[in-house]
Design an enzyme around this catalytic site. Sequence first.
Site, PDB file in Angstrom:
ATOM      1  N   LYS A 191      40.512  49.948  51.029  1.00  0.00           N
ATOM      2  CA  LYS A 191      40.516  49.090  49.654  1.00  0.00           C
ATOM      3  C   LYS A 191      41.024  50.118  48.641  1.00  0.00           C
ATOM      4  O   LYS A 191      41.852  49.727  47.627  1.00  0.00           O
ATOM      5  CB  LYS A 191      39.113  48.563  49.302  1.00  0.00           C
ATOM      6  CG  LYS A 191      37.911  50.073  49.172  1.00  0.00           C
ATOM      7  CD  LYS A 191      37.717  50.661  47.878  1.00  0.00           C
ATOM      8  CE  LYS A 191      36.892  51.673  48.093  1.00  0.00           C
ATOM      9  NZ  LYS A 191      36.601  52.162  46.555  1.00  0.00           N
ATOM     10  N   THR A 248      37.350  47.789  42.996  1.00  0.00           N
ATOM     11  CA  THR A 248      38.194  48.841  42.997  1.00  0.00           C
ATOM     12  C   THR A 248      39.540  48.474  42.545  1.00  0.00           C
ATOM     13  O   THR A 248      40.424  49.255  41.605  1.00  0.00           O
ATOM     14  CB  THR A 248      38.474  49.410  44.275  1.00  0.00           C
ATOM     15  OG1 THR A 248      36.909  49.731  44.835  1.00  0.00           O
ATOM     16  CG2 THR A 248      39.165  50.891  44.272  1.00  0.00           C
TER      17      THR A 248
END
Length: 333
Positions: A191, A248
Amino acid sequence: MTRCAVYGTGSWGTAYAMVLADAGCEVTLWGRRTGPVEAINTTRTNPDYLPGTELPRSVRATTDPAEAARGAEFTVLAVPSQTLRGNLAEWAPLLPADTVLVSLMKGVELGTAKRMSEVIEEVAKASPDRVAVLTGPNLAKEIAARQPAASVVACRDEDVARRLQAACHTPYFRPYTNTDVVGCELGGAVKNVIALAVGIADGMGLGDNTKASLITRGLAETTRLGLAMGADAHTFAGLAGMGDLVATCSSPLSRNHTFGTNLGRGMTLEETIAATKQTAEGVKSCESVLDLARRHDVDMPITETVVSIVHDGKPPLVALKELMSRSAKPERH
């Protein structure tokens, strides 16, 4: 009272020490620099990383790794991924034989392409049932503000995962257990790479369609890699996968997203590194994630694009055109 050691006085290590203390644990934070350690002990704050956050009295700090380790039921590792091996080699002889080693790190080691739990097992000579991972959508500043958040504690031994869950469960921090350590670690590592891509798109002035496409296809390539490595596909639809990815890629608090935004605006890699005060794990891990994908013969085009921009100096506009001109495929390719 459960004793915990947290190695690393950065923002996430400090915030998680606060969580453990709020859950009723006695916590010793280890830091290399005397400044943050003295500030924590005298002012109950870490002004370098979490200014304004008052830490509980049950958190204290030290520069002595042996003092931090003494009697710790859980040993939490919160250092940059690429420094873990060297640091842990120094600390391992000091740790209690039965302590549970908990990784807060979200990266893949350069050169070996090993996940952080694998590095811990190798260096500390620990069995997998003594190594746990904490991951999920956990931006440190929001946790430090005690805003509601959920997370995942993963260990191959479910009883150990439950013990860690109990040690960090507070009214604002809700941990879930999982035994899929591989999937949880990959979700956390990849991620960061996808967040760099989304940040680059933001910096280029691209819109929500582009960002949503990158997030979705980023999740697809993360899942492909996970399945090739034996992970559970369901993990990537949960907090360790989609949850962490969304947070994120969308938050201005994300170091990796911010780093990518600066690159997308035209800053060089050196200029962006100079402007970044904390470690953006995806900058180095994008290379090791791509290495891991090639070892498992998994196609990860977004990761390849990020590596070409960050490390090969390819202009973002050129890299984007190459990514978009790839041959058309079924969505579940």
